[in-house]
Design a protein around this motif. Structure first.
Motif, mmCIF file in Angstrom:
data_model
loop_
_atom_site.group_PDB
_atom_site.id
_atom_site.type_symbol
_atom_site.label_atom_id
_atom_site.label_comp_id
_atom_site.label_asym_id
_atom_site.label_seq_id
_atom_site.Cartn_x
_atom_site.Cartn_y
_atom_site.Cartn_z
ATOM 1 N N VAL A 166 0.861 -1.186 0.000
ATOM 2 C CA VAL A 166 0.000 0.000 0.000
ATOM 3 C C VAL A 166 0.895 1.233 0.000
ATOM 4 C CG1 VAL A 166 -1.665 1.369 1.311
ATOM 5 C CG2 VAL A 166 -1.938 -1.116 1.171
ATOM 6 N N ALA A 167 0.719 2.081 -0.997
ATOM 7 C CA ALA A 167 1.530 3.296 -1.120
ATOM 8 C C ALA A 167 0.656 4.513 -0.826
ATOM 9 C CB ALA A 167 2.125 3.398 -2.516
ATOM 10 N N ASN A 218 -2.544 14.821 9.777
ATOM 11 C CA ASN A 218 -1.858 14.170 8.671
ATOM 12 C C ASN A 218 -2.799 13.172 8.006
ATOM 13 O OD1 ASN A 218 0.661 15.464 8.771
ATOM 14 N ND2 ASN A 218 1.353 14.148 10.438
ATOM 15 N N LEU A 219 -3.021 13.368 6.715
ATOM 16 C CA LEU A 219 -3.916 12.532 5.938
ATOM 17 C C LEU A 219 -3.102 11.694 4.970
ATOM 18 C CD1 LEU A 219 -6.581 15.234 4.905
ATOM 19 C CD2 LEU A 219 -6.249 14.135 7.134
ATOM 20 N N ASP A 220 -3.395 10.415 4.907
ATOM 21 C CA ASP A 220 -2.701 9.513 3.985
ATOM 22 C C ASP A 220 -3.681 9.014 2.931
ATOM 23 O OD1 ASP A 220 -0.172 9.719 5.132
ATOM 24 O OD2 ASP A 220 -0.610 8.186 6.627
ATOM 25 N N TRP A 221 -3.360 9.338 1.680
ATOM 26 C CA TRP A 221 -4.216 9.025 0.538
ATOM 27 C C TRP A 221 -3.701 7.800 -0.200
ATOM 28 C CZ3 TRP A 221 -8.494 12.049 -0.835
ATOM 29 C CH2 TRP A 221 -8.621 13.290 -0.176
ATOM 30 N N SER A 270 -2.485 5.230 10.425
ATOM 31 C CA SER A 270 -2.828 4.745 9.093
ATOM 32 C C SER A 270 -1.995 3.545 8.676
ATOM 33 C CB SER A 270 -2.643 5.868 8.072
ATOM 34 O OG SER A 270 -1.288 6.293 8.040
ATOM 35 N N GLN A 271 -0.993 3.181 9.464
ATOM 36 C CA GLN A 271 -0.123 2.059 9.126
ATOM 37 C C GLN A 271 -0.535 0.759 9.813
ATOM 38 O OE1 GLN A 271 2.306 2.009 6.909
ATOM 39 N NE2 GLN A 271 2.231 4.175 6.387
ATOM 40 N N ARG A 272 -1.587 0.764 10.594
ATOM 41 C CA ARG A 272 -2.013 -0.469 11.256
ATOM 42 C C ARG A 272 -2.509 -1.472 10.224
ATOM 43 N NH1 ARG A 272 -0.576 -0.340 16.810
ATOM 44 N NH2 ARG A 272 0.200 1.809 16.954
ATOM 45 N N ALA A 316 -6.955 7.561 4.721
ATOM 46 C CA ALA A 316 -6.739 7.109 6.093
ATOM 47 C C ALA A 316 -6.118 8.265 6.865
ATOM 48 C CB ALA A 316 -5.830 5.884 6.114
ATOM 49 N N TRP A 317 -6.867 8.819 7.785
ATOM 50 C CA TRP A 317 -6.353 9.995 8.490
ATOM 51 C C TRP A 317 -5.822 9.601 9.862
ATOM 52 C CZ3 TRP A 317 -9.038 12.927 12.564
ATOM 53 C CH2 TRP A 317 -10.236 12.331 12.986
#
Length: 326
Positions: free
Chosen positions: A34-35, A50-53, A75-77, A96-97
């Motif tokens: 997942v990137a 911090n938002l991860d798209w 977001s890394q779980r 994933a925020w």
């Protein structure tokens, strides 16, 4: 709508109970494909999120899924990464925020995050709208599930029409009951893990805001209730832990939810007692489903057999989003 008790989810025989089913994925499931693209947005009180798209790459997506993680998660779980991977493969963009103080970077204000901080979730939703998404879905895990349900209930009939459905897993809908459940002797490993994770944050905050937070008070913290009473409540304007739990437990908001919403909890969840869920209340609702699986643990739901490393919870979420399968 009657409650659903599923029999199609079966954990592997070598994960014989809720503890094993909770802990194994958290420790041993590795997802490396997942990137994310990270974006930082500023909050109205001059803090940041911090938002991860993760996007499908397709010209047109099926919509955006906003995922909210659990207590001391990010977001890394594995439960977030696994769901993001499953969703993007099926044509959904994902956001994933990370809550304040989560995601590898301490936030700027004295406040942290908490189980009912829907102002930050709303900010993320509004930001997604500015990106041009006309179809949104909400998804939450554990604390993030409670946050999602509370948000939907608070909004009620005023919920923006772009939000079409919601799916949540392992939800502590009664925060007091779940806080007390984690005090049980068999749950000491979870309590120790959470309190060990929170203490460095308190230490760091106390250096920046010595007039608002004291790391010395941590000596009084023996339970999660203690932490919420001494720190969470005080830092977020609540009159002690009981007031915090009463004002933020999603069981008090669920009746006002207006969109199709699926709540999935395992009966063997060590952290969320099944009797704490408002089963009769939800059973009378036409658009909210409470699905109780015999197995799954807390944010576990590993299937007996895996197809493309897909967990049962990930397939269940896809079924609901795409088919409204209940």
């Amino acid at each position: 709508m009657p409650l659903l008790r599923t029999t199609d989810h079966k954990a592997p025989f070598w994960l014989p109970n809720g503890h094993f089913q909770s802990i194994f994925p958290a420790l041993f499931r590795k997802i490396k494909d997942v990137a994310y693209t990270r974006e930082q947005i500023i909050t109205p009180d001059d803090d940041f999120l911090n938002l991860d798209w993760a996007k499908t790459g397709a010209p047109v997506s099926k919509g955006l899924v906003i995922l909210s993680h659990g207590l001391e998660g990010d977001s890394q779980r594995q439960y977030i990464l696994g769901m993001v991977r499953a969703l993007t493969r099926q044509g959904y963009d994902c956001l994933a925020w990370n809550y304040r103080s989560c995601g590898g970077e301490m936030n700027k204000q004295v406040r942290f995050y908490h189980s009912g901080a829907t102002d930050d979730l709303d900010l993320v939703v509004q930001h997604a709208l500015l990106k041009g998404y006309g179809t949104l879905f909400l998804m939450g895990f554990s604390l993030g599930g409670n946050l999602t349900l509370k948000y939907l209930g608070e909004q009620g009939t005023l919920l923006i029409p772009e939000i079409k459905k919601a799916v949540v897993f392992s939800v502590p809908m009664d925060l007091l009951a779940c806080s007390r459940a984690i005090e049980k002797p068999e749950n000491w490993v979870y309590l120790k893990r959470f309190l060990s994770s929170l203490k460095p944050k308190v230490t760091e905050k106390s250096k920046v805001f010595p007039d608002h937070i004291s790391v010395g008070d941590y000596a009084k913290v023996k339970t999660f209730y203690d932490f919420d009473h001494i720190y969470t409540a005080a830092l977020h304007g609540f009159d002690g832990a009981d007031d915090y739990y009463a004002r933020n437990s999603s069981k008090f908001f669920v009746e006002s939810i207006t969109i199709p919403t699926l709540i999935v909890n395992a009966l063997n969840d060590p952290l969320v007692p099944a009797e704490s869920l408002p089963q009769a209340q939800i059973a009378a609702m036409p658009n909210v489903w409470l699905e109780l699986t015999q197995e799954g643990g807390h944010c576990g739901f590993r299937s007996e057999t895996l197809d493309n490393d897909l967990y049962w919870s990930e397939q269940r979420a896809l079924d609901f989003l795409e088919n409204n399968k209940s």
